[in-house]
Design a protein around this motif. Structure first.
Motif, PDB file in Angstrom:
ATOM      1  N   VAL A  27      42.259  51.631  76.603  1.00 36.34           N
ATOM      2  CA  VAL A  27      42.740  50.308  76.203  1.00 36.34           C
ATOM      3  C   VAL A  27      41.547  49.392  75.920  1.00 36.34           C
ATOM      4  O   VAL A  27      41.512  48.691  74.905  1.00 36.34           O
ATOM      5  CB  VAL A  27      43.656  49.697  77.294  1.00 36.34           C
ATOM      6  CG1 VAL A  27      43.939  48.229  77.028  1.00 36.34           C
ATOM      7  CG2 VAL A  27      44.944  50.488  77.401  1.00 36.34           C
ATOM      8  N   GLY A  28      40.559  49.408  76.797  1.00 39.31           N
ATOM      9  CA  GLY A  28      39.377  48.571  76.624  1.00 39.31           C
ATOM     10  C   GLY A  28      38.620  48.885  75.343  1.00 39.31           C
ATOM     11  O   GLY A  28      38.179  47.986  74.626  1.00 39.31           O
ATOM     12  N   ILE A  87      40.693  47.580  72.424  1.00 38.16           N
ATOM     13  CA  ILE A  87      40.651  46.121  72.399  1.00 38.16           C
ATOM     14  C   ILE A  87      39.323  45.622  71.819  1.00 38.16           C
ATOM     15  O   ILE A  87      39.291  44.653  71.056  1.00 38.16           O
ATOM     16  CB  ILE A  87      40.868  45.546  73.824  1.00 38.16           C
ATOM     17  CG1 ILE A  87      42.306  45.791  74.277  1.00 38.16           C
ATOM     18  CG2 ILE A  87      40.510  44.074  73.901  1.00 38.16           C
ATOM     19  CD1 ILE A  87      43.351  45.026  73.519  1.00 38.16           C
ATOM     20  N   ILE A 100      39.583  46.035  68.088  1.00 40.12           N
ATOM     21  CA  ILE A 100      40.480  45.038  67.510  1.00 40.12           C
ATOM     22  C   ILE A 100      39.786  43.680  67.449  1.00 40.12           C
ATOM     23  O   ILE A 100      39.837  42.990  66.427  1.00 40.12           O
ATOM     24  CB  ILE A 100      41.796  44.954  68.321  1.00 40.12           C
ATOM     25  CG1 ILE A 100      42.622  46.222  68.113  1.00 40.12           C
ATOM     26  CG2 ILE A 100      42.588  43.705  67.946  1.00 40.12           C
ATOM     27  CD1 ILE A 100      43.809  46.346  69.049  1.00 40.12           C
ATOM     28  N   ASP A 101      39.117  43.302  68.546  1.00 41.33           N
ATOM     29  CA  ASP A 101      38.459  41.999  68.578  1.00 41.33           C
ATOM     30  C   ASP A 101      37.324  41.935  67.561  1.00 41.33           C
ATOM     31  O   ASP A 101      37.114  40.901  66.920  1.00 41.33           O
ATOM     32  CB  ASP A 101      37.945  41.693  69.986  1.00 41.33           C
ATOM     33  CG  ASP A 101      37.610  40.222  70.159  1.00 41.33           C
ATOM     34  OD1 ASP A 101      38.421  39.366  69.764  1.00 41.33           O
ATOM     35  OD2 ASP A 101      36.524  39.926  70.690  1.00 41.33           O
ATOM     36  N   ILE A 132      40.581  37.608  70.761  1.00 42.33           N
ATOM     37  CA  ILE A 132      41.048  37.896  72.117  1.00 42.33           C
ATOM     38  C   ILE A 132      40.146  37.105  73.074  1.00 42.33           C
ATOM     39  O   ILE A 132      38.924  37.228  73.003  1.00 42.33           O
ATOM     40  CB  ILE A 132      40.980  39.404  72.406  1.00 42.33           C
ATOM     41  CG1 ILE A 132      41.894  40.156  71.437  1.00 42.33           C
ATOM     42  CG2 ILE A 132      41.342  39.688  73.855  1.00 42.33           C
ATOM     43  CD1 ILE A 132      41.709  41.649  71.424  1.00 42.33           C
ATOM     44  N   THR A 160      40.489  37.562  79.005  1.00 47.69           N
ATOM     45  CA  THR A 160      41.355  38.737  78.864  1.00 47.69           C
ATOM     46  C   THR A 160      40.520  40.009  78.840  1.00 47.69           C
ATOM     47  O   THR A 160      40.876  41.009  79.471  1.00 47.69           O
ATOM     48  CB  THR A 160      42.205  38.627  77.580  1.00 47.69           C
ATOM     49  OG1 THR A 160      42.965  37.413  77.636  1.00 47.69           O
ATOM     50  CG2 THR A 160      43.134  39.811  77.424  1.00 47.69           C
ATOM     51  N   LEU A 161      39.410  39.967  78.124  1.00 44.41           N
ATOM     52  CA  LEU A 161      38.524  41.140  78.077  1.00 44.41           C
ATOM     53  C   LEU A 161      38.009  41.480  79.471  1.00 44.41           C
ATOM     54  O   LEU A 161      37.973  42.659  79.858  1.00 44.41           O
ATOM     55  CB  LEU A 161      37.356  40.883  77.118  1.00 44.41           C
ATOM     56  CG  LEU A 161      37.716  40.680  75.645  1.00 44.41           C
ATOM     57  CD1 LEU A 161      36.469  40.319  74.849  1.00 44.41           C
ATOM     58  CD2 LEU A 161      38.397  41.904  75.066  1.00 44.41           C
ATOM     59  N   ILE A 189      40.734  43.124  81.662  1.00 48.14           N
ATOM     60  CA  ILE A 189      40.877  44.547  81.313  1.00 48.14           C
ATOM     61  C   ILE A 189      39.731  45.346  81.910  1.00 48.14           C
ATOM     62  O   ILE A 189      39.934  46.440  82.456  1.00 48.14           O
ATOM     63  CB  ILE A 189      40.964  44.717  79.785  1.00 48.14           C
ATOM     64  CG1 ILE A 189      42.262  44.105  79.261  1.00 48.14           C
ATOM     65  CG2 ILE A 189      40.861  46.192  79.388  1.00 48.14           C
ATOM     66  CD1 ILE A 189      42.320  43.953  77.754  1.00 48.14           C
TER      67      ILE A 189
END
Length: 85
Positions: free
Chosen positions: A14-15, A18, A21-22, A33, A37-38, A41
């Motif tokens: 997931v990390g 993410i 994506i960021d 993000i 939030t980062l 995670i």
């Protein structure tokens, strides 16, 4: 305790995703993000994957908190997982 390995593997995946994506959002100058939030995670087991994502996507490499924090957190997390196993 194989559960710990699974948690770290899933959260690291997931990390990693993410971070990608960021980085994509940063390139397109879109909504990002939040760093909180980062870090959540990362603390929940995603630090190793985020560390890898940071290197692969060249993302957050200028932020000292990520540059030094993710490797330290990753090593601590992996040490705890191996200790508990």
């Amino acid at each position: 305790m194989k559960l710990w390995y699974i948690v770290v593997l899933v959260m690291s995946s997931v990390g990693f995703i993410i971070m990608g994506i960021d980085k994509g959002k940063a390139r397109k100058q879109k909504w990002r993000i939040p760093e909180n939030t980062l870090w959540i995670i990362a603390l929940l087991g995603g630090a190793p994957g985020m560390w890898l994502g940071m290197a692969v996507f060249r993302h957050k490499t200028k932020h000292k908190t990520f540059k030094f924090g993710l490797p330290i957190l990753s090593l601590l997390l992996l040490g705890i997982v191996f200790y508990l196993s």
